[in-house]
Design an enzyme around this catalytic site. Structure first.
Site, PDB file in Angstrom:
ATOM      1  N   LYS A  42      31.454  31.773  44.939  1.00 31.41           N
ATOM      2  CA  LYS A  42      32.903  31.628  45.087  1.00 31.41           C
ATOM      3  C   LYS A  42      33.246  30.899  46.387  1.00 31.41           C
ATOM      4  O   LYS A  42      32.617  31.140  47.422  1.00 31.41           O
ATOM      5  CB  LYS A  42      33.574  33.004  45.066  1.00 31.41           C
ATOM      6  CG  LYS A  42      33.350  33.761  43.759  1.00 31.41           C
ATOM      7  CD  LYS A  42      33.968  35.149  43.793  1.00 31.41           C
ATOM      8  CE  LYS A  42      33.728  35.881  42.480  1.00 31.41           C
ATOM      9  NZ  LYS A  42      34.314  37.248  42.484  1.00 31.41           N
ATOM     10  N   CYS A  44      42.453  45.258  39.228  1.00 33.79           N
ATOM     11  CA  CYS A  44      41.821  44.393  38.236  1.00 33.79           C
ATOM     12  C   CYS A  44      42.276  44.837  36.845  1.00 33.79           C
ATOM     13  O   CYS A  44      43.020  45.803  36.689  1.00 33.79           O
ATOM     14  CB  CYS A  44      40.305  44.454  38.365  1.00 33.79           C
ATOM     15  SG  CYS A  44      39.595  46.049  37.888  1.00 33.79           S
ATOM     16  N   CYS A  84      38.025  45.074  29.487  1.00 29.58           N
ATOM     17  CA  CYS A  84      36.834  44.727  30.263  1.00 29.58           C
ATOM     18  C   CYS A  84      35.653  45.605  29.862  1.00 29.58           C
ATOM     19  O   CYS A  84      35.736  46.839  29.948  1.00 29.58           O
ATOM     20  CB  CYS A  84      37.114  44.876  31.761  1.00 29.58           C
ATOM     21  SG  CYS A  84      35.661  44.487  32.772  1.00 29.58           S
TER      22      CYS A  84
END
Length: 574
Positions: free
Chosen positions: A217, A434, A440
């Site tokens: 990232k 999140c 998820c």
């Protein structure tokens, strides 16, 4: 500079199965194209289940109905989550209207999710709509290439709505870095855009035949706003400006937050300062960091494969020296910089170019038409008249940017009409989660669905102790993989099991310190009881302008994380 290192440059041993998968994938093609025509399952088969991640997608299912479907002897209701590549988070109104229509017409949930990777996600794309979504993005100049798996992911850039010229320069570098580090394989274009195969052999001069050892990232940061949480990222360029013009960057390497519960060989880590570099060396340095991690990163154990562990193993000075050799430069000393904020600045802000920018709070980044609050429709209505662009922030919010004075009143009216400007507390503005359940597959506990009610309880505590006008940076993540960035919060909750979380304390407001574990595997009632006591103490005992996280460290409530490998798992009070 010493070149002595504490551990091997390359970890020897049996490679993880992910390395086999990448090597055998024919440069990320696998059999994805053939799999699209398999109507016997709503999911992808074999290696393709993981290979589609390189193409920006995760295979998921609705975990709320998984048991019911199992009882009915049906396979899980498979659907894909797709994450767009959007360097710097900038999107045009025309592009927005296209993604709005797709979300409404061809996803199971009808929503758009703004993520803290400064982009958007579609959830609930059935297999029959997977190719159409890639083609729709291509038609409006977007793609989902390399937003997941072992590549450099979406490049973040500070959403600076005030200094427009400086932001534009920084944003352009974010785009250049993103393009430079993209996979070169034509697999994406062949599979999703029906481009013909070419006779030449695929090559990956930067990422290599088996790509990176783990996800990677990158950020471009404009001080004093650390709104991208640079210390959660592997590679960070901190903008250095003189008289409002970008002259170079400070480089920080090796941040990362993902951990593995109970595995003390894993830990969160802030990034290490390497030095200052001029603009003409940005792409060389970015490539040097990525290729060094490509060659030295751990390919035997994915739990220890991120850049942060490579730096810890070989030593930051050794890694830095290799980057200098590969990039053909010697870093100058770090230029002075300071961070004072990291949250978004809500409401109207006037830029130095006399254009206005409206930052809208989107709780958890979820744009949906709620009863009496049609948020998703509101953004679409604004997009129909807006002449500037939209900026998605790394805090899951949205900026209507570049509004001329003549349009300000009309855009505000639309925002108010659709519930996009309702007043919320500073505490809610500084809280984030999140996605977690129900989509998820990694979630161990609720996050997005848990946060709103939890923050209501925290707001009650803040009011009781006379600090309702202030905020504590709070984050909730449903598992230890770090997507909610809880391990850069003043109060971080990391999901451990349904209804249970590890409580971390001691981060700071500007996101430059890792919080340590304070209590393990506890439920909401105990978390709130602990916070009730500590917020009460903070309200009375704090020094002037002292944040909650700084107070918990100074008061000896939690031990500061200085050496992450040593301190992170020290779950004892100082």
């Amino acid at each position: 500079m010493s070149t002595k290192y504490p551990g091997p440059l390359v970890v020897e041993g049996k490679l993880s199965d992910a390395e086999r998968l990448k090597k055998e994938s024919h440069f990320l093609r696998g059999t994805i194209k053939e799999d699209l025509n398999d109507g016997l399952t709503g999911g992808f088969n074999g290696d393709n289940y993981l290979l589609i991640r390189f193409h920006g997608m995760y295979q998921q299912d609705d975990r709320d109905i998984r048991a019911e479907r199992t009882e009915q002897k049906l396979e899980p209701r498979h659907a894909m989550m797709l994450r767009c590549r959007l360097p710097g988070g900038i999107i045009t109104p025309q592009q927005w209207l296209a993604i709005d229509r797709f979300a409404q017409e061809k996803t199971l949930y009808g929503s758009i999710r703004l993520t803290n990777r400064q982009t958007f996600q579609f959830h609930g794309i059935l297999k029959k709509n997977v190719k159409p979504v890639h083609q729709m993005l291509h038609e409006v100049g977007l793609d989902a290439l390399a937003t997941a798996n072992d590549v450099n992911r979406n490049v973040l850039c500070t959403s600076n709505p005030v200094e427009s010229a400086l932001h534009q320069e920084a944003y352009e570098w974010a785009k250049k870095i993103s393009e430079h580090l993209l996979p070169q394989t034509r697999a994406y274009a062949e599979i999703w855009w029906d481009k013909e195969k070419v006779a030449t052999t695929d090559q990956e001069p930067i990422l290599g035949e088996t790509y990176l050892p783990r996800k990677f990232k990158t950020t471009v940061v404009i001080p004093p706003h650390n709104d991208v949480d640079l210390h959660a990222n592997d590679l960070n360029f901190i903008a250095i400006a003189e008289e409002g013009k970008l002259v170079g960057f400070n480089l920080l390497v090796g941040g990362g937050l993902s951990i593995d519960h109970g595995n003390k060989a894993t830990y969160a880590r802030t990034a290490t300062e390497f030095g200052y570099l001029p603009l003409e060396k940005v792409l060389d340095v970015a490539q040097a960091v990525v290729t060094t991690q490509r060659d030295w990163g751990n390919r035997t154990d994915r739990k220890n494969a991120k850049t942060k562990y490579t730096l810890e193993r070989v030593g930051p000075e050794v890694f830095k020296a290799e980057v200098e050799k590969r990039a053909g430069l010697t870093f100058a000393p770090i230029r002075p910089y300071e961070f004072t904020t990291r949250g978004d600045r809500f409401g109207w802000i006037k830029g130095i170019d006399d254009h206005w920018h409206l930052t809208l709070f989107i709780e958890n980044g979820r744009l949906l038409d709620y009863p009496g609050r049609p948020l998703k429709k509101g953004i679409a209505e604004i997009a129909k008249i807006h002449q500037g662009d939209f900026r998605l922030t790394a805090n899951q919010n949205l900026i209507v940017a570049g509004v001329p004075e003549s349009q300000k009143e009309a855009i505000e009216a639309l925002a108010v009409e659709h519930g996009l400007m309702e007043k919320v507390t500073p505490q809610r503005e500084n809280s984030m989660a999140c996605v977690a359940f129900p989509t998820c597959p990694l979630a161990m506990a609720e996050a997005e669905r848990f946060l709103p009610g939890f923050i209501s309880e925290v707001e009650t505590l803040m009011t009781r102790h006379g600090v309702a006008d202030e905020a504590i940076v709070m984050r909730v993540t449903g598992c230890p993989n770090g997507c909610g960035r809880a391990l850069l919060a003043e109060v971080g909750l990391v999901g451990k099991a349904p209804g249970r979380y590890n409580l971390h304390l001691g981060g700071n407001r500007i996101g430059t310190r890792i919080p340590a574990m304070y209590r393990e595997n506890i439920q909401e009632a105990e978390i709130l009881s602990i916070l009730d006591e500590l917020i009460g103490r903070w309200a009375i005992e704090r020094e002037q302008h002292e944040g909650f996280g700084d107070y918990t460290v100074r008061a000896g409530i939690i031990r500061e994380v200085i050496d992450p490998a040593r301190d992170f798992w020290a779950a004892v009070e100082a």
